[in-house]
Design a protein around this motif. Structure first.
Motif, PDB file in Angstrom:
ATOM      1  N   GLU A  83     -75.210  18.054 -51.605  1.00 22.79           N
ATOM      2  CA  GLU A  83     -75.966  19.167 -52.193  1.00 22.79           C
ATOM      3  C   GLU A  83     -77.434  19.116 -51.787  1.00 22.79           C
ATOM      4  N   ASP A  87     -71.654  13.436 -53.434  1.00 21.68           N
ATOM      5  CA  ASP A  87     -71.821  14.832 -53.853  1.00 21.68           C
ATOM      6  C   ASP A  87     -73.300  15.205 -53.939  1.00 21.68           C
ATOM      7  N   LYS A 131     -77.884  20.491 -48.357  1.00 25.32           N
ATOM      8  CA  LYS A 131     -77.867  21.958 -48.366  1.00 25.32           C
ATOM      9  C   LYS A 131     -79.217  22.519 -48.812  1.00 25.32           C
TER      10      LYS A 131
END
Length: 113
Positions: A99, A95, A102
């Motif tokens: 992130e 995770d 991004k």
């Protein structure tokens, strides 16, 4: 005598540290994989390195190797119960990486099928 650690993170990194061990564990968290499947999912790892890391993970009790008698040989790898206990850690790393990709514009490519 057991190894002494000064922080639990030190122990965790001793077990899952390195470039390829957490990646192998993350793939096996998804389910049982044959050696060739792992190679395709990890195209940048050499065969020698993958074999070494799988043996280390097996010796550490995180991965089990199952061989079926057939021609050609059929070898599967899966997480042990101890390996499955790392699932929350691996998911948190996944995770965070997604992130971070991004935020930074890093590209994560899907492995070949």
């Amino acid at each position: 005598m057991a190894t002494r650690y000064h922080c639990p993170v030190e122990l965790t990194m001793d077990v899952v540290g390195g470039k390829w061990r957490p990646v192998i564990l993350a793939h096996l968290k998804e389910g049982v994989h044959r050696y060739g499947e792992l190679r395709r999912r990890m195209p940048d790892v050499s065969e020698k390195m993958l074999v070494q890391r799988l043996r280390e993970l097996e010796a550490d009790g995180l991965v089990s190797r199952h061989e079926r008698e057939s021609s050609p040989p059929w070898v599967e790898y899966r997480l042990t119960d101890e390996g499955h206990s790392l699932a929350p850690v691996l998911q948190a790393m996944y995770d965070w990486g997604a992130e971070r990709a991004k935020r930074t514009g890093s590209r994560i490519v899907d492995p070949p099928a």
